[in-house]
Design a protein around this motif. Structure first.
Motif, mmCIF file in Angstrom:
data_model
loop_
_atom_site.group_PDB
_atom_site.id
_atom_site.type_symbol
_atom_site.label_atom_id
_atom_site.label_comp_id
_atom_site.label_asym_id
_atom_site.label_seq_id
_atom_site.Cartn_x
_atom_site.Cartn_y
_atom_site.Cartn_z
ATOM 1 N N VAL A 431 0.829 -1.212 0.000
ATOM 2 C CA VAL A 431 0.000 0.000 0.000
ATOM 3 C C VAL A 431 0.858 1.255 0.000
ATOM 4 O O VAL A 431 0.415 2.319 -0.465
ATOM 5 C CB VAL A 431 -0.972 0.030 1.202
ATOM 6 C CG1 VAL A 431 -1.926 -1.153 1.149
ATOM 7 C CG2 VAL A 431 -0.240 0.081 2.527
ATOM 8 N N PHE A 432 2.106 1.147 0.481
ATOM 9 C CA PHE A 432 2.964 2.326 0.524
ATOM 10 C C PHE A 432 3.506 2.715 -0.851
ATOM 11 O O PHE A 432 4.169 3.740 -0.987
ATOM 12 C CB PHE A 432 4.107 2.106 1.515
ATOM 13 C CG PHE A 432 3.623 1.986 2.946
ATOM 14 C CD1 PHE A 432 2.816 2.969 3.501
ATOM 15 C CD2 PHE A 432 3.936 0.883 3.718
ATOM 16 C CE1 PHE A 432 2.358 2.865 4.798
ATOM 17 C CE2 PHE A 432 3.475 0.772 5.015
ATOM 18 C CZ PHE A 432 2.683 1.759 5.559
ATOM 19 N N GLU A 433 3.212 1.914 -1.856
ATOM 20 C CA GLU A 433 3.490 2.328 -3.223
ATOM 21 C C GLU A 433 2.458 3.355 -3.692
ATOM 22 O O GLU A 433 2.680 4.038 -4.699
ATOM 23 C CB GLU A 433 3.481 1.113 -4.149
ATOM 24 C CG GLU A 433 4.549 0.071 -3.812
ATOM 25 C CD GLU A 433 4.365 -1.214 -4.602
ATOM 26 O OE1 GLU A 433 3.752 -1.164 -5.699
ATOM 27 O OE2 GLU A 433 4.805 -2.278 -4.126
ATOM 28 N N ALA A 434 1.332 3.457 -2.973
ATOM 29 C CA ALA A 434 0.263 4.376 -3.369
ATOM 30 C C ALA A 434 0.032 5.493 -2.373
ATOM 31 O O ALA A 434 -0.481 6.552 -2.732
ATOM 32 C CB ALA A 434 -1.040 3.601 -3.560
ATOM 33 N N THR A 435 0.394 5.283 -1.113
ATOM 34 C CA THR A 435 0.133 6.296 -0.087
ATOM 35 C C THR A 435 1.155 6.147 1.033
ATOM 36 O O THR A 435 2.056 5.310 0.949
ATOM 37 C CB THR A 435 -1.306 6.155 0.456
ATOM 38 O OG1 THR A 435 -1.601 7.253 1.323
ATOM 39 C CG2 THR A 435 -1.496 4.856 1.212
ATOM 40 N N ASN A 436 1.022 6.972 2.054
ATOM 41 C CA ASN A 436 1.962 6.959 3.178
ATOM 42 C C ASN A 436 1.208 6.807 4.484
ATOM 43 O O ASN A 436 -0.015 6.834 4.534
ATOM 44 C CB ASN A 436 2.767 8.270 3.211
ATOM 45 C CG ASN A 436 3.665 8.438 2.017
ATOM 46 O OD1 ASN A 436 4.468 7.570 1.705
ATOM 47 N ND2 ASN A 436 3.515 9.552 1.308
ATOM 48 N N ARG A 437 1.981 6.691 5.546
ATOM 49 C CA ARG A 437 1.403 6.807 6.880
ATOM 50 C C ARG A 437 1.125 8.282 7.149
ATOM 51 O O ARG A 437 1.891 9.150 6.743
ATOM 52 C CB ARG A 437 2.370 6.285 7.941
ATOM 53 C CG ARG A 437 2.747 4.823 7.799
ATOM 54 C CD ARG A 437 3.826 4.450 8.809
ATOM 55 N NE ARG A 437 4.142 3.040 8.778
ATOM 56 C CZ ARG A 437 5.070 2.495 8.000
ATOM 57 N NH1 ARG A 437 5.778 3.269 7.176
ATOM 58 N NH2 ARG A 437 5.300 1.203 8.031
ATOM 59 N N CYS A 438 0.040 8.538 7.871
ATOM 60 C CA CYS A 438 -0.353 9.923 8.141
ATOM 61 C C CYS A 438 0.256 10.412 9.450
ATOM 62 O O CYS A 438 0.230 9.707 10.461
ATOM 63 C CB CYS A 438 -1.870 10.016 8.213
ATOM 64 S SG CYS A 438 -2.479 11.668 8.640
ATOM 65 N N THR A 439 0.787 11.628 9.436
ATOM 66 C CA THR A 439 1.208 12.305 10.659
ATOM 67 C C THR A 439 1.251 13.796 10.400
ATOM 68 O O THR A 439 1.538 14.243 9.293
ATOM 69 C CB THR A 439 2.587 11.835 11.136
ATOM 70 O OG1 THR A 439 2.879 12.446 12.395
ATOM 71 C CG2 THR A 439 3.680 12.213 10.146
ATOM 72 N N MET A 440 0.967 14.566 11.451
ATOM 73 C CA MET A 440 1.151 16.008 11.391
ATOM 74 C C MET A 440 2.360 16.423 12.221
ATOM 75 O O MET A 440 2.615 17.617 12.407
ATOM 76 C CB MET A 440 -0.112 16.721 11.888
ATOM 77 C CG MET A 440 -1.324 16.502 11.006
ATOM 78 S SD MET A 440 -1.063 16.930 9.268
ATOM 79 C CE MET A 440 -0.803 18.700 9.404
ATOM 80 N N GLU A 441 3.103 15.448 12.699
ATOM 81 C CA GLU A 441 4.325 15.707 13.452
ATOM 82 C C GLU A 441 5.492 15.918 12.479
ATOM 83 O O GLU A 441 5.395 15.586 11.295
ATOM 84 C CB GLU A 441 4.616 14.532 14.386
ATOM 85 C CG GLU A 441 3.565 14.315 15.467
ATOM 86 C CD GLU A 441 3.483 15.479 16.417
ATOM 87 O OE1 GLU A 441 4.499 15.834 17.041
ATOM 88 O OE2 GLU A 441 2.388 16.062 16.518
ATOM 89 N N PRO A 442 6.624 16.454 12.953
ATOM 90 C CA PRO A 442 7.789 16.595 12.066
ATOM 91 C C PRO A 442 8.220 15.240 11.504
ATOM 92 O O PRO A 442 8.197 14.233 12.212
ATOM 93 C CB PRO A 442 8.867 17.181 12.999
ATOM 94 C CG PRO A 442 8.104 17.849 14.089
ATOM 95 C CD PRO A 442 6.863 17.032 14.295
ATOM 96 N N VAL A 443 8.591 15.227 10.234
ATOM 97 C CA VAL A 443 9.042 14.010 9.569
ATOM 98 C C VAL A 443 10.560 14.026 9.511
ATOM 99 O O VAL A 443 11.164 14.996 9.032
ATOM 100 C CB VAL A 443 8.443 13.895 8.155
ATOM 101 C CG1 VAL A 443 8.965 12.651 7.450
ATOM 102 C CG2 VAL A 443 6.920 13.869 8.229
ATOM 103 N N LEU A 444 11.203 12.957 9.996
ATOM 104 C CA LEU A 444 12.652 12.863 10.052
ATOM 105 C C LEU A 444 13.173 12.036 8.890
ATOM 106 O O LEU A 444 12.442 11.246 8.277
ATOM 107 C CB LEU A 444 13.086 12.237 11.381
ATOM 108 C CG LEU A 444 12.531 12.882 12.657
ATOM 109 C CD1 LEU A 444 13.032 12.133 13.891
ATOM 110 C CD2 LEU A 444 12.886 14.358 12.720
ATOM 111 N N GLY A 445 14.440 12.191 8.623
ATOM 112 C CA GLY A 445 15.046 11.446 7.533
ATOM 113 C C GLY A 445 15.051 9.952 7.761
ATOM 114 O O GLY A 445 15.143 9.166 6.813
#
Length: 786
Positions: A431-445
Motif C-alpha cells: 500500500v505504501f506504493e500508493a500512499t503513506n502513513r499519516c502524521t502532522m508531526e515533524p518528519v525525520l530522515g
C-alpha cells in the motif's frame, strides 16, 4: 464587545428554556403536556426513567451552536458524548422539526407533544440513551468513551465539516477518551475538517465526583496545551452571563479553526507562530435550572441530579408540587402557543434544512456514501499448477490489491486503512506504493513513508483505530482495520456497540446503508514466532459470533486467492461487520482463482482432490476452518491415504464460518441438503478449527446428529515455540487429527495399529527434535501435497 445583542440574548435564553422544558417533561409526563391544568399524579408516567443531569448543559451548547450556524453557515455535526443526554438531543430534534419529519405521528402540536413525551423510555418508544433512533446521532450512547475518536473519524476527508464534540466529564475518565486527545496529530487541516471538543464539566458521575471537574482551570489549561490545544473557559452558573461567554468562546474557536484551515489550504504565513486547535471547557452545575433541593439535600449541582431528581412525584404530593414548580419555571405558555407549537420568533432561531444539526447529512452517512472503486481481484491471483505445492503469503497479495484500491479512489478520497500494529508487519506493505502513513508531526530522515497526506492511519491504540474507522464509516466512507488477532479483543465493547447500532439502523427505514466495518486479523494465534502466549488468543471470533445474524459475517480463507475473493466481497458489502482471519506467513496455497471463487461463494465445499471417498459415502469427514487448520487437515488426509488407504476420507473446507449454522439462525447457513452433501447425516466429523472449540459445537446445533462433530482447536496452550509445536500443544496436529479419525471408525481398528504407532512416534520425535534443533522437523517444514 458582546457577540449577542440584547434581543438575541433573550431569544437564545428562551429557546434554551424550551429545550429544557421538553427534556424534563420527557422524563416525567404522560399527559397534560403543556401544563394547561394543575399537575396531577395521573399525568405522571408509572416508571420514571432517563437522565436529567447532563441535559441542560447539552441544550445550552446546542442552542449556541445553532446561532453559530445561522451566523456563519457552518456545517456542524453535533456529537453527544454523554449518552445519557438523549432527552436533550431528542428535545432539539423535536424543536427543529426533524423528529416529526422522521416520525410523522409525533406532530408539532399538543397532541404530538404528548406522544413525544410518552414515547421516551417506554415500551415501543425511544430508548433513554442516545441511539440510532435519535436524529442527528452517529453512535450508540450506552457506553462512554468513544465520542471524540468518532468525531475525528467523521471529519477525516470532510474538509467542510466541523464536528462539535461534547465530552462529558465522566466520559473523560475512560481510557479510549483519554487516548483520543492525541487525534489532532493525525488531523490535516488542508484536507480534513475540524473537531471542536467541548469538555462539559458538571461535577459528578452517577454518585461520585469527576476527576477533571475537581481540577483547577490552570491545571486543565496546562494539560490541554500539552496536548496541543488552546483551551477557552466558560463558567455557567448565572445563565445570562454564561450565554454571553459561550457565544464569545464559540466565535473565537470558530475564527481560530478557519484561520488554521486557511493557513494550511492557502499556504498563508503565520509569522512563526504555532496555532493551536481550540477546545472549550464548559463548567455548569449538574442538573442546571432543575430543583435546587429536597428535604434539605442539594439536588442542582450535586450527584442527585444525575438521573431522575424527584423519584416519588406520583405518590408524594409535595414532590409533585415541586415538579410542577420546576416545569412551570420555564414558562411553557410563553414558549409554545395554545396548540403546542413553538412560537414563531423562537421557531425562526434554528437553521433550516440539512443545516439543522438533527438533520445533518453526515449523521445519516449512507446518504453521502459513494461506491468504492475496486480493481478486479482476479488480477492479483497466485497462479497454481496444483494444490499444496506453491508457497505464498496471503496478505502480501492482498496488499497489492489494497494498493490499487487507494489508487482508484485517490480523487474520491473516501478510503483509509486503520492499523494499530504496523502495516509492514501485517505484510500489507504494497500500500505504501500508493500512499503513506499519516502524521502532522515533524518528519525525520529516518522515517519510512510518513507524510501529512498519508491515508494509512497507524497509531498504537486499537480504540483509536476502531473509533476513527467507525466515525469514517458512519459518515459515508469506506475502510479496513488490520489488527493482531490477540489484541483486537481490546475493542470488544466498541464492536458490540457498533453491531447494536447497525442492527437498530436496519430496523429504521430512514437510516441509509453504510459501508461495512471490515476487520482483517493477520498475526494470529497459530503463528507467533516473535512473540508467544501473550499473543495467542482467537477470542474475537467468540465475541463476533454472538451478535445478531443480520449484522455479522465471519470468514476464514485458507489461502491467498480465497482471501482476495473474500475481501473484495467485504469491501462491496453494506451494513455488516465482516471478520476475516488470514495468516501473514508463507504457507502452502490450495486453490486457483476460479476454484477459490466457487468455494467462497458457496461458503464450504468438498476438496475432492484431498480425499479418497470418490463421491461415495465416506468413513470419516475431515473438516477444517482457518489456514493452519487447513494445512493440518490436508496433511492428515495425506497421512491416512498413505498409511490406511482402505479408509474412505472426505475433506471439507469451511471458509464462511456461519455456513455451518442452520439457516433459521443465520442467512448464510447452508441449506439442509447441501449440508448433508458435505458432511453426510451420519459420518463422524473431525473438525480442525482456528478458534475455541465450543463455537463449532454451537454452530452445528440443529444439524443432523451434532454429537458426531469432534472439534480440535485452540485450547489455551501456547508459548514461544515452533509453528508445528503450537498445533501439537493444542492437539490439532496432523497426527492428532489422523489418530482421532481412526478412533472414530471402529471397522478400521484392527489394521490401524501400525499407523497409530507411527503417528505417536512422530509426535515423540517432534518433541525431541525441536529441543535439539530449535526448529520443526524437515518432514514438517518441507511437506507438500503429492
Amino acid at each position: 464587545m458582546p457577540t449577542l445583542s440584547p434581543q438575541q440574548l433573550e431569544q437564545i435564553h428562551r429557546y434554551w428554556q424550551a429545550s429544557n422544558y421538553l427534556a424534563a417533561a420527557q422524563i416525567y409526563l404522560q399527559d397534560n403536556p403543556l401544563l394547561k391544568m394543575p399537575l396531577q399524579a395521573n399525568h405522571i408516567k408509572p416508571r420514571l426513567l432517563g437522565h436529567w443531569g447532563t441535559s441542560p448543559g447539552l441544550n445550552f451548547i446546542y442552542v449556541h451552536l445553532n446561532r453559530l450556524i445561522r451566523d456563519t453557515a457552518a456545517n456542524i455535526l453535533y456529537i453527544c458524548g454523554p449518552g445519557h443526554g438523549a432527552p436533550a438531543m431528542l428535545a432539539n430534534a423535536y424543536l427543529e422539526g426533524t423528529y416529526t419529519e422522521l416520525y410523522p405521528a409525533v406532530t408539532q402540536d399538543e397532541k404530538g407533544m404528548r406522544l413525544f413525551f410518552r414515547q421516551f423510555s417506554t415500551p415501543g418508544g425511544i430508548p433513554s440513551h442516545v441511539s440510532a433512533h435519535t436524529p442527528g446521532s452517529i453512535h450508540e450512547g450506552g457506553e462512554l468513551g468513544y465520542s471524540l475518536t468518532h468525531a475525528f473519524g467523521a471529519v477525516f476527508d470532510n474538509p467542510d465539516l466541523l464536528a462539535a464534540c461534547v465530552v462529558g466529564d465522566g466520559e473523560a475518565e475512560t481510557g479510549p477518551l483519554a487516548g483520543s486527545w492525541k487525534s489532532i496529530q493525525f488531523l490535516n487541516p488542508a484536507r480534513d475538517g475540524a473537531v471542536l471538543p467541548i469538555l462539559h464539566l458538571n461535577g459528578y458521575k452517577i454518585s461520585g465526583p469527576t476527576v477533571m471537574a475537581r481540577m483547577p482551570d490552570e491545571a486543565l489549561e496546562a494539560l490541554f496545551r500539552g496536548y496541543g490545544y488552546e483551551p477557552l473557559f466558560v463558567n455557567g452558573l448565572d445563565p445570562l452571563p454564561a450565554h454571553l461567554a459561550m457565544a464569545n468562546a464559540l466565535d473565537e474557536a470558530y475564527t481560530r479553526i478557519k484561520t488554521i484551515q486557511d493557513i494550511a489550504r492557502n499556504q498563508t504565513e503565520t509569522g512563526g507562530q504555532l496555532l493551536r486547535w481550540p477546545l472549550i471547557v464548559l463548567r455548569t452545575p449538574k442538573g442546571w435550572t432543575g430543583p435546587k433541593e429536597w428535604k434539605g439535600k442539594q439536588i442542582e449541582g450535586s450527584f442527585r441530579a444525575h438521573q431522575v431528581p424527584l423519584m416519588d412525584v406520583k405518590k408524594d404530593p409535595a414532590q409533585l408540587a415541586l415538579l410542577e414548580e420546576w416545569l412551570l419555571s420555564y414558562a411553557p405558555d410563553t414558549l409554545f402557543d395554545a396548540n403546542g407549537q413553538l412560537i414563531p420568533e423562537l421557531a425562526a432561531l434554528p437553521p433550516q434544512g440539512d443545516k439543522r444539526m438533527s438533520a445533518n447529512l453526515h449523521a445519516n452517512g449512507g446518504q453521502l456514501r459513494q461506491p468504492l472503486q475496486l480493481p478486479d481481484f482476479r488480477e492479483y491471483a497466485l497462479p497454481l499448477d496444483a494444490p499444496g505445492i506453491t508457497t505464498g503469503e496471503s496478505t502480501v497479495q492482498l496488499g497489492k490489491y489494497l494498493r490499487d484500491v487507494f489508487v482508484l479512489n485517490d480523487k474520491q478520497q473516501h478510503f483509509r486503512l486503520f492499523c494499530p500494529d504496523e502495516t509492514n508487519s501485517n505484510r500489507l506493505q504494497a500500500v505504501f506504493e500508493a500512499t503513506n502513513r499519516c502524521t502532522m508531526e515533524p518528519v525525520l530522515g529516518t522515517d519510512d513513508h510518513l507524510s501529512p497526506d498519508g491515508r494509512v492511519m497507524e497509531v498504537l491504540s486499537e480504540h483509536l483505530c476502531q473509533g476513527w474507522l467507525e466515525g469514517y464509516l458512519l459518515t459515508g466512507r469506506h475502510g479496513i482495520f488490520p489488527c493482531y488477532e490477540a489484541f483486537v479483543t481490546i475493542v470488544d465493547s466498541m464492536f458490540n456497540q457498533h453491531a447494536k447500532w447497525l442492527k437498530t439502523c436496519q430496523e429504521l427505514p430512514w437510516r441509509h446503508s453504510i459501508a461495512s466495518l471490515n476487520y482483517l486479523l493477520t498475526s494470529h494465534a497459530w503463528r507467533q514466532d516473535h512473540n508467544g502466549y501473550s499473543h495467542q488468543g482467537p477470542g474475537f471470533i467468540d465475541t463476533v459470533v454472538n451478535k445478531k445474524s443480520s449484522v455479522i459475517r465471519i470468514y476464514l480463507p485458507p489461502d491467498a486467492n480465497c482471501l482476495l475473493s473474500v475481501m473484495d466481497h467485504c469491501l462491496r458489502s453494506k451494513n455488516y461487520v465482516n471478520l476475516v482471519v488470514a495468516g501473514k506467513q508463507p504457507e502452502l496455497q490450495w486453490l486457483d482463482m476460479k476454484a477459490a471463487e466457487r468455494h467462497c461463494a458457496q461458503g464450504a465445499s468438498v476438496w475432492e482432490w484431498a480425499g479418497n471417498d470418490e463421491g461415495q459415502a465416506p468413513d470419516v469427514v475431515l473438516a477444517c476452518a482457518g489456514d493452519v487448520p487447513t494445512l493440518e487437515t490436508v496433511a492428515a488426509a495425506w497421512l491416512l491415504r498413505k498409511h490406511l488407504p482402505a479408509l474412505k476420507v472426505r475433506v471439507v473446507n469451511v471458509v464462511d464460518l456461519m455456513s455451518l449454522s442452520p439457516q433459521a439462525y443465520h442467512p448464510h447457513g447452508l441449506p439442509p441438503e447441501m449440508f448433508t452433501q458435505l458432511f453426510t447425516d451420519n459420518a463422524q466429523v473431525i473438525f480442525a478449527f482456528h478458534g475455541y472449540v465450543r463455537i463449532i459445537h454451537d454452530l452445528v446445533h440443529g444439524r443432523p446428529d451434532p454429537a458426531r462433530f469432534h472439534v480440535r482447536g485452540f485450547i489455551e496452550e501456547g508459548t514461544t515455540t515452533t509453528p508445528f509445536d503450537m498445533v501439537v500443544l493444542n492437539n490439532m496436529s496432523r497426527y492428532h487429527l489422523a489418530m482421532e479419525a481412526i478412533r472414530r471408525v471402529p471397522a478400521i481398528q484392527a489394521e490401524a495399529a501400525t499407523a497409530l504407532a507411527y503417528f505417536n512416534a512422530q509426535l515423540e520425535k517432534h518433541r525431541t527434535y525441536i529441543r535439539e534443533h530449535l526448529e520443526d522437523m524437515p518432514e514438517i517444514t518441507d511437506w507438500k501435497w503429492e
